[in-house]
Design a protein around this motif. Structure first.
Motif, PDB file in Angstrom:
ATOM      1  N   LYS A  43       0.831  -1.252   0.008  1.00 12.29           N
ATOM      2  CA  LYS A  43      -0.165  -0.228   0.115  1.00 12.29           C
ATOM      3  C   LYS A  43       0.855   1.232   0.131  1.00 12.29           C
ATOM      4  O   LYS A  43       2.096   1.135   0.555  1.00 12.29           O
ATOM      5  N   THR A  44       0.332   2.398  -0.479  1.00  7.84           N
ATOM      6  CA  THR A  44       1.152   3.577  -0.432  1.00  7.84           C
ATOM      7  C   THR A  44       0.141   4.825   0.253  1.00  7.84           C
ATOM      8  O   THR A  44      -1.093   4.784   0.192  1.00  7.84           O
ATOM      9  N   ASN A  45       0.921   5.708   0.916  1.00  6.05           N
ATOM     10  CA  ASN A  45       0.345   6.780   1.360  1.00  6.05           C
ATOM     11  C   ASN A  45       1.264   8.029   1.349  1.00  6.05           C
ATOM     12  O   ASN A  45       1.799   8.734   2.111  1.00  6.05           O
ATOM     13  N   SER A  46       1.653   8.372  -0.252  1.00  2.00           N
ATOM     14  CA  SER A  46       2.432   9.401  -0.723  1.00  2.00           C
ATOM     15  C   SER A  46       2.089   9.989  -1.975  1.00  2.00           C
ATOM     16  O   SER A  46       1.796   9.118  -2.914  1.00  2.00           O
ATOM     17  N   ARG A  47       2.556  10.936  -2.032  1.00  3.43           N
ATOM     18  CA  ARG A  47       2.452  11.718  -3.494  1.00  3.43           C
ATOM     19  C   ARG A  47       3.489  11.121  -4.428  1.00  3.43           C
ATOM     20  O   ARG A  47       3.475  11.274  -5.481  1.00  3.43           O
TER      21      ARG A  47
ATOM     22  N   THR B 151       1.393   5.143  -6.439  1.00  2.00           N
ATOM     23  CA  THR B 151       1.453   6.371  -5.553  1.00  2.00           C
ATOM     24  C   THR B 151      -0.015   6.576  -5.006  1.00  2.00           C
ATOM     25  O   THR B 151      -0.884   6.087  -5.652  1.00  2.00           O
TER      26      THR B 151
ATOM     27  N   GLU C 283      -2.943   8.490  -1.702  1.00  2.00           N
ATOM     28  CA  GLU C 283      -2.879   8.579  -0.248  1.00  2.00           C
ATOM     29  C   GLU C 283      -4.098   7.519   0.155  1.00  2.00           C
ATOM     30  O   GLU C 283      -4.576   6.814  -1.074  1.00  2.00           O
ATOM     31  N   HIS C 284      -4.325   7.433   1.238  1.00  2.00           N
ATOM     32  CA  HIS C 284      -5.342   6.653   1.975  1.00  2.00           C
ATOM     33  C   HIS C 284      -5.107   5.010   1.614  1.00  2.00           C
ATOM     34  O   HIS C 284      -6.194   4.634   1.250  1.00  2.00           O
ATOM     35  N   ASN C 285      -3.925   4.452   1.953  1.00  2.00           N
ATOM     36  CA  ASN C 285      -3.563   3.070   1.945  1.00  2.00           C
ATOM     37  C   ASN C 285      -4.037   2.711   0.237  1.00  2.00           C
ATOM     38  O   ASN C 285      -4.608   1.582   0.203  1.00  2.00           O
ATOM     39  N   SER C 286      -3.617   3.734  -0.757  1.00  2.00           N
ATOM     40  CA  SER C 286      -3.957   3.118  -1.763  1.00  2.00           C
ATOM     41  C   SER C 286      -3.222   1.615  -2.206  1.00  2.00           C
ATOM     42  O   SER C 286      -1.848   1.588  -2.162  1.00  2.00           O
TER      43      SER C 286
ATOM     44  N   ASN D 108       4.374   5.640   6.872  1.00  2.00           N
ATOM     45  CA  ASN D 108       3.450   4.784   6.074  1.00  2.00           C
ATOM     46  C   ASN D 108       3.550   5.270   4.664  1.00  2.00           C
ATOM     47  O   ASN D 108       2.389   4.924   3.840  1.00  2.00           O
ATOM     48  N   ASP D 109       4.485   5.812   4.133  1.00  2.34           N
ATOM     49  CA  ASP D 109       4.521   6.229   2.599  1.00  2.34           C
ATOM     50  C   ASP D 109       4.707   4.891   1.712  1.00  2.34           C
ATOM     51  O   ASP D 109       3.897   4.856   0.848  1.00  2.34           O
TER      52      ASP D 109
END
Length: 129
Positions: free
Chosen positions: A28-32, A53, A55-58, A116-117
């Protein structure tokens, strides 16, 4: 007991899993910034690359593996310049909740310090004794 562990050094996580366990891997990701997690086993049976890439646990990817007891996960990120840089890591677990087990490795790319990135979750069940 789950018989699992993780050892973090630099941007690599050496993950030990119970032999023969059916393990679900979620990235998962939480970063731009674009995040990259590569997960490999020494025998080559596991060779996955998760990128993404958002936010919100993509969700950057998910798979299920069976068998390998050793995996190395490497975490990197890319800013606008396109160059890959090493992330900083932290880990937790394994957390044993009844027959369910969870091991988590989290990454920080330096833009905020919330670790969390990029998130790699490994989970599995053990049969009841």
């Amino acid at each position: 007991m789950s018989n699992a562990s993780v050892f973090v050094k630099d941007n690599k996580a050496e993950i030990s899993l119970p032999a023969g366990a059916k393990v679900t891997i979620k990235a998962k990701t939480n970063s731009r910034f674009t995040q990259k997690i590569s997960a490999t086993s020494k025998d080559g049976a596991v060779d996955y690359l998760f990128t993404g890439t958002g936010e919100h646990n993509s969700v950057a990817g998910q798979t299920t593996i069976t068998g390998p007891s050793q995996i190395v996960a490497t975490f990197e990120f890319s800013e606008a310049d396109g160059n890959w840089k090493a992330s900083r890591l932290n880990s937790g677990g394994p957390y044993d909740i009844g027959n369910y087990h969870l091991l988590v490795v989290v990454a920080e790319n330096g833009d905020d310090a919330d670790f969390n990135d990029a998130i790699l979750e490994l989970s599995w069940y053990t049969p009841k004794s």
